[in-house]
Design an enzyme around this catalytic site. Structure first.
Site, PDB file in Angstrom:
ATOM      1  CD  GLU A  64      -2.863  -1.160   2.386  1.00 16.72           C
ATOM      2  OE1 GLU A  64      -3.813  -1.945   2.332  1.00 16.72           O
ATOM      3  OE2 GLU A  64      -2.650  -0.425   3.379  1.00 16.72           O
ATOM      4  CD  GLU A  75      -4.344 -10.801  -6.136  1.00 13.13           C
ATOM      5  OE1 GLU A  75      -5.380 -11.281  -5.632  1.00 13.13           O
ATOM      6  OE2 GLU A  75      -3.900  -9.678  -5.809  1.00 13.13           O
TER       7      GLU A  75
END
Length: 161
Positions: A64, A75
């Site tokens: 993040e 992913e």
């Protein structure tokens, strides 16, 4: 007018103990990868582990950022690592797991739309489906035979030709 239907099936297991040894190992690697996540804003750590066709295992975790659009999902971190370190090597299976400080990690989660698009594109580039193992830190596990099944009517490179 013609009506069409899209549907697919997937396998549901009650726990990791029902998986074969190889899938158990891969899901445990994804669970372990959650500890590498940087998720101070959502408190939702995602880990992904890919088994490549050459037998190598590659990990990814969400990262993040205070500027929210800058963050990247596990992913896509994983796909970037695979293409950087093992260019041209197909992925056979990806296990995805999560750990959260806010909710119980006892059920499967599915990749977000952006990751579904990235997975679909990678499958197309490699010409080989990617099996997905989806599960939390405990509980049920879903096995989906191709990541592209999660994105019906996908926008693909064919539209750009």
């Amino acid at each position: 007018m013609k009506k069409q239907t899209f549907e697919f099936s997937f396998e549901v297991y009650d726990s990791i103990d029902e998986l074969n040894t190889e899938d158990q190992h891969l899901l445990n690697e994804a669970r372990r990868a959650t500890s590498n996540a940087y998720a101070p804003y959502s408190n939702f750590s995602v880990g992904a582990a890919a088994k490549l066709s050459n037998g190598k295992i590659v990990l990814g975790s969400n990262q993040e950022n205070a500027s929210f659009p800058v963050g990247i999902c596990a992913e896509r971190v994983l796909l970037g690592s695979v293409t950087s370190f093992y260019p041209g090597i197909p992925i056979e299976t990806i296990a995805i797991s999560y750990d959260s400080k806010l909710i119980k990690s006892d059920h499967p989660i599915s990749p977000c739309g952006m990751c579904r698009q990235a997975l679909q594109e990678f499958e197309g580039r490699m010409g080989k489906p990617i099996q997905l193992l989806l599960g939390g830190m405990e509980g049920k596990i879903y096995i989906i035979n191709s990541a592209s099944l999660l994105l019906p009517l996908a926008f693909t490179s064919e539209e750009l030709r």
